[in-house]
Write a protein that holds these residues in place. Structure first.
Motif, short mmCIF file in Angstrom:
data_model
loop_
_atom_site.label_atom_id
_atom_site.label_comp_id
_atom_site.label_asym_id
_atom_site.label_seq_id
_atom_site.Cartn_x
_atom_site.Cartn_y
_atom_site.Cartn_z
N PHE A 35 1.26 -1.02 -0.46
CA PHE A 35 0.85 0.43 0.38
C PHE A 35 0.93 1.00 0.24
CE2 PHE A 35 -4.49 0.42 -0.01
CZ PHE A 35 -5.01 -0.74 -0.15
N PHE A 36 2.23 1.03 0.57
CA PHE A 36 2.48 2.34 1.01
C PHE A 36 3.76 2.41 -0.70
CE2 PHE A 36 7.07 4.08 1.34
CZ PHE A 36 6.67 4.96 1.75
N THR A 37 4.23 1.97 -0.85
CA THR A 37 5.23 1.68 -1.91
C THR A 37 3.66 1.82 -3.43
OG1 THR A 37 4.80 -0.71 -1.96
CG2 THR A 37 6.64 0.35 -1.62
N ASN A 38 2.58 1.24 -3.30
CA ASN A 38 1.47 1.58 -4.72
C ASN A 38 1.72 3.00 -4.28
OD1 ASN A 38 0.11 0.01 -5.85
ND2 ASN A 38 0.04 -1.27 -4.93
N ILE B 21 4.50 5.49 -5.46
CA ILE B 21 4.43 5.44 -6.81
C ILE B 21 3.80 6.46 -7.14
CG2 ILE B 21 4.94 3.78 -9.27
CD1 ILE B 21 7.68 3.95 -6.98
N ARG B 22 2.17 6.34 -7.12
CA ARG B 22 1.51 6.59 -7.97
C ARG B 22 1.65 7.98 -8.03
NH1 ARG B 22 -2.63 10.17 -6.41
NH2 ARG B 22 -2.03 10.00 -4.38
N GLN B 23 2.15 8.71 -7.13
CA GLN B 23 2.12 10.10 -6.84
C GLN B 23 3.48 10.29 -7.40
OE1 GLN B 23 0.87 11.78 -3.09
NE2 GLN B 23 0.87 9.97 -1.98
N GLN C 137 -0.82 -4.54 -10.33
CA GLN C 137 -1.73 -5.06 -11.38
C GLN C 137 -2.77 -3.51 -11.35
OE1 GLN C 137 -2.81 -8.27 -11.69
NE2 GLN C 137 -3.48 -8.38 -14.14
N GLY C 138 -3.11 -3.64 -10.21
CA GLY C 138 -4.18 -2.71 -10.18
C GLY C 138 -3.84 -0.77 -10.81
N LEU C 139 -2.94 -0.56 -10.00
CA LEU C 139 -2.51 0.98 -10.57
C LEU C 139 -2.17 0.62 -11.82
CD1 LEU C 139 -1.95 3.58 -9.85
CD2 LEU C 139 0.22 3.35 -9.10
N CYS C 140 -1.59 0.26 -12.91
CA CYS C 140 -1.56 -0.13 -14.06
C CYS C 140 -2.00 -0.01 -14.87
CB CYS C 140 0.05 -1.38 -13.75
SG CYS C 140 0.99 -0.94 -15.76
N GLU C 141 -3.00 -0.65 -14.21
CA GLU C 141 -4.24 -0.56 -15.14
C GLU C 141 -5.04 0.22 -14.73
OE1 GLU C 141 -7.21 -4.22 -14.12
OE2 GLU C 141 -5.79 -5.69 -15.11
N PRO D 210 -11.42 4.26 -2.73
CA PRO D 210 -11.01 4.18 -3.90
C PRO D 210 -9.84 3.78 -4.30
CG PRO D 210 -12.66 5.67 -4.17
CD PRO D 210 -12.07 5.72 -2.55
N GLU D 211 -8.68 4.29 -3.60
CA GLU D 211 -7.10 4.01 -4.13
C GLU D 211 -7.00 2.79 -2.75
OE1 GLU D 211 -2.50 6.44 -3.44
OE2 GLU D 211 -5.31 7.58 -2.51
N TYR D 212 -7.64 2.50 -2.04
CA TYR D 212 -7.64 1.18 -1.48
C TYR D 212 -8.35 0.43 -2.79
CZ TYR D 212 -8.98 -3.13 1.25
OH TYR D 212 -9.20 -3.92 1.84
N LEU D 213 -9.20 0.23 -2.80
CA LEU D 213 -9.83 -0.56 -4.21
C LEU D 213 -9.05 -0.55 -5.29
CD1 LEU D 213 -13.36 -0.19 -4.81
CD2 LEU D 213 -12.47 -1.81 -3.34
N THR D 214 -8.19 0.07 -5.40
CA THR D 214 -7.20 0.56 -6.60
C THR D 214 -6.09 -0.63 -5.81
OG1 THR D 214 -7.85 2.46 -7.07
CG2 THR D 214 -5.60 1.23 -8.53
N PHE D 215 -5.59 -0.08 -5.03
CA PHE D 215 -4.15 -0.80 -4.94
C PHE D 215 -4.58 -2.64 -3.73
CE2 PHE D 215 -2.86 3.47 -3.73
CZ PHE D 215 -2.71 3.56 -4.86
#
Length: 831
Positions: free
Chosen positions: A453-456, A459-461, A479-483, A791-796
């Motif tokens: 969660f922390f790394t996602n 990295i998103r930011q 995978q979620g963030l990349c998609e 929403p960010e939780y669901l992504t990560f």
């Protein structure tokens, strides 16, 4: 019945005569120099730091002349976080986070220091002589010009000593900051409104023995003004039990309980009255003789005599300075908090200091009046107690809130206490200040600690601020963030590589978009071929290195001069024919370069071989300009051939970005790729990357669950640890029995160890978050909270059940990933 009570106006009773630059002059003739103080962030100080702070304050206070009042006033105001919805090109996740933290309550802290030069008579006056009770204000004893010059000189030296400490900062208040201007209120107006809002907010004052009414706010006082209310021993640093364990002790100042840990609107007033110490001691000696002569009539006189003698003996034997002191918590009710809640909260906080709480019921108005900035000369003597300078300093508040970085680049984390969003720069500003010498990061966290969660989140930011991101994943964590990125960019970005039998990962190490092969590119090809050719236990001779280098050089020259298709197949053909003929002509012996052995070992990667797909990609995908690339290699992480080869080629992709993307931030994150890194040849590659990436505006980030993975390779261990100035650790309770080994490996100080072991010890049950420790260059370290929107939780999320739920929703309604998350978020909000 008509009210005939006489009411005074604030204008008539106002004790301030004039303000000039950073100085306040009262109608009683006192001169006050006003400062704003910046304190260290809470939870960042070690025992040595607190001792250093105490010594610094002691040295500075000793310089002040007699009949000086030091009034430290710490304001703690409840405020709400105001999100920024006008962020340019903000993503859906960024805006959802802003909405998540909208109106998040937190306690804002501001610290002021007022140093007042008064007279011998004024400093000794009692409450009946306060300017609040006088019909006129005329000074009985004025300060002459020489006294004022000596005072200002000593205060200037005081400020220099404080600022040289590198832990505290004093800045002079301007006239506008004291009086205010057309747009903003000054500290005087703020005090009489108990608010830092804009101008025009003055309220009526009503004075009662036990409280002061400011508009509809009831102001209450809890005081520390009697020796019997104080603990037997005091220290500048105490253990904060909520974040401590049996093997670690997180420290806070004694007064932190009535500072940021007291969650209500309040002001903590701290007064130190510097008088003539020798005169005080002589007066105590006289009092001791009087008590002795009266001891035959009362045992209390005998006990008092013993206490006075003990005070005198301590003062003379240790050369201590006798002073008076007073401390009070001035709290007020507002909103839903009632008077009884405020009283209970303040009493509880004072009790946790080890003191006896005393609610003031008889002279609250005089204490309020003396708390006016610049009017500490009006403080009533009977409300103070005698002590020495060192123990008096222990009652000062020494911490402040988490501070936002002034850098434009960074990530958003959360305050540990309140969850307020904090802007944190882990790269640029620390480099500029010399705190770190590289931007590399090492992340260590066991399974379930919130590492992904922390790394996602980080990295998103980074990506949303223009960075090029390349990730090596072994568990579909990204995978979620990349998609989501792929969907938002209509497939232009967010490239996800994963290995399957139907669609295996393939590369072309010999392809460049401009047919330019520099030394680094050539060397990476040689490293790859050596990895395929030789086992770990086989040494490479100098003649073999030269032979292979000549083969690669010859083939690259042919690529530049002909139209042959670059790839491993054409390289193999070149070596088997043209290069073999040149070796024959040069009469190179087989023992110097065994070409037949080389071709035989590498045949599986040639056309028709078992791994012919690996190095002969027909797709000239331009990874150079793709800003978000994930290589998911979980299915081949235990494959002795594919894993090291794929990892080397991934490194080549990133090195291409280093070479060609000038002035653009770029980072590579490698998660759990340790089996390849443990190889000697690969370790050298990583060593080169970690030492070189800083020169290309880049960052190398290593993520692992087990510290043993690092220890297993001596080269990698030294390379990663020594060249990662930013170390990030998550919950280490699973490693508590071997944390000494981790501490030694990472070179952590005792303070950093205590911070790390305090992770998630006392999390707020009303918030969903995990804590993370971030250390920069061994200089600055702090624990933050990783808290994200739904929403960010669901992504990560890495929970399979939740991932399937999102994909099912997207398939049922023919939605992309972001639209499915938006719908699930709306359903969650409506619950």
């Amino acid at each position: 019945m008509r009210n005939r009570a006489k009411a005074n106006t604030l204008e008539r009773m106002f004790p301030i005569y004039s303000v000039h630059e950073n100085s306040i002059v009262t109608k009683s003739g006192d001169l006050t120099m006003c400062f704003k103080m910046e304190l260290p962030e809470i939870f960042t100080l070690s025992k040595q730091d607190y001792q250093h702070l105490s010594n610094t304050l002691f040295k500075a206070l000793e310089l002040l002349p007699n009949y000086t009042v030091v009034h430290k006033q710490d304001w703690f105001l409840q405020q709400s976080y105001k999100p920024d919805f006008q962020i340019e090109d903000a993503s859906y996740l960024a805006l959802s986070n802003q909405r998540h933290f909208n109106e998040r309550a937190y306690l804002n802290h501001t610290c002021y220091l007022f140093i007042t030069k008064t007279t011998k008579k004024r400093i000794a006056q009692q409450s009946d002589l306060s300017s609040l009770t006088k019909g006129y204000l005329l000074p009985k004893q004025s300060l002459d010009q020489q006294l004022i010059l000596d005072f200002t000189s000593s205060v200037d030296l005081f400020q220099r000593i404080i600022n040289d400490s590198q832990l505290l900062t004093m800045t002079c208040l301007s006239e506008n900051e004291i009086l205010g201007n057309e747009l903003e209120s000054g500290i005087l107006e703020q005090y009489f409104a108990l608010s830092d809002k804009n101008r025009g907010s003055l309220k009526d004052l009503a004075l009662f023995p036990d409280k002061v009414k400011v508009g509809d706010k009831s102001v209450l006082f809890h005081t520390l003004s009697h020796v019997e209310d104080l603990p037997n021993k005091v220290s500048c640093a105490n253990v904060y039990q909520n974040f401590s364990t049996q093997s670690s002790h997180l420290l806070l100042s004694m007064a932190s309980q009535v500072g940021l840990l007291l969650d209500c609107n309040h002001i903590y007033n701290q007064y130190l009255f510097i008088e003539d110490s020798q005169a005080n001691l002589k007066r105590f000696e006289k009092s001791a003789k009087t008590m002795h002569s009266l001891s035959r009539y009362s045992r209390e006189n005998q006990i008092n005599k013993q206490w006075i003698e003990k005070y005198l003996n301590t003062a003379y034997s240790q050369g201590l300075k006798s002073i008076r002191a007073h401390f009070n918590v001035m709290a007020w009710s507002e909103g839903t908090q009632g008077v009884s809640d405020i009283k209970n909260n303040c009493a509880s906080a004072i009790s946790q200091m080890g003191c006896t709480p005393r609610f003031n019921t008889f002279d609250a108005p005089v204490l309020f009046w003396a708390g006016i900035p610049g009017n500490s000369g009006d403080f009533p003597r009977e409300e103070s107690f005698y002590t020495f300078l060192q123990p008096g300093i222990c009652f000062l508040n020494l911490e402040t809130n988490y501070k936002d970085s002034v850098s434009s680049f960074g990530i958003t984390m959360c305050d540990r206490l309140t969850g307020k969003p904090i802007h944190v720069d882990l790269s640029d500003l620390p480099m500029k200040k010399g705190i770190i010498t590289n931007r590399n990061k090492f992340i260590l966290g066991p399974s379930g600690s919130g590492k992904s969660f922390f790394t996602n989140h980080m990295i998103r930011q980074y990506y949303e601020q223009g960075s090029h991101v390349l990730m090596v994943d072994t568990g579909n964590s990204y995978q979620g963030l990349c998609e989501l990125i792929n969907s938002n960019t209509q497939g232009e970005d967010g490239v996800y590589f994963t290995y399957t039998q139907e669609s295996p990962i393939s590369f072309n190490p010999f392809y460049t978009h401009d047919k330019v092969f520099d030394i680094e590119k050539k060397q990476s090809i040689i490293t790859l071929l050596l990895t395929l050719w030789k086992r770990d236990d086989q040494k490479v001779t100098r003649s073999e290195e030269v032979g292979l280098s000549n083969a690669v050089s010859g083939y690259l020259n042919k690529l530049q001069s002909t139209d042959i298709t670059p790839g491993f197949n054409s390289f193999y053909d070149y070596v088997a024919c043209e290069y073999k003929d040149s070796l024959t002509q040069k009469k190179v012996r087989q023992k110097e370069f065994d070409l037949d052995n080389f071709l035989n070992v590498l045949e599986p990667y040639y056309c028709g071989g078992e791994y012919d797909f690996l190095l002969n990609s027909q797709s000239d995908l331009d990874l150079l300009n793709k800003r978000f690339i994930v290589f998911e290699i979980d299915s081949i992480k235990d494959h002795g051939i594919l894993f090291p080869v794929v990892t080397i080629i991934i490194m080549e992709v990133f090195i291409n970005k280093m070479r060609y993307l000038d002035g653009i931030r770029k980072l590579i994150l490698i998660e759990e790729a340790w089996k390849a890194i443990a190889k000697q040849g690969m370790a050298s590659y990583i060593k080169y990357l970690f030492k070189t990436v800083r020169k290309f505006f880049g960052e190398a980030i290593i993520v692992t669950q087990e510290v043993d993975d690092i220890i297993s390779s001596e080269i990698v261990k030294q390379t990663i640890v020594n060249n990662s100035d930013c170390k990030i650790l998550l919950d280490q309770r699973k490693h508590i029995n071997k944390f000494d080994q981790i501490q030694q490996l990472l070179g952590l100080s005792e303070k950093e160890k205590n911070q790390i072991l305090s992770l998630n010890q006392n999390n707020d049950p009303n918030r969903l978050y995990k804590e993370v420790w971030i250390g920069l260059g061994g200089v600055h370290s702090l624990v933050y909270a990783t808290e994200v929107s739904y929403p960010e939780y669901l992504t990560f999320t890495t929970e399979q059940r939740e991932r399937l739920m999102i994909r099912k929703r997207a398939q049922e309604l023919n939605l992309d990933l972001e639209s499915a998350i938006k719908q699930l978020n709306r359903e969650n909000l409506s619950k």
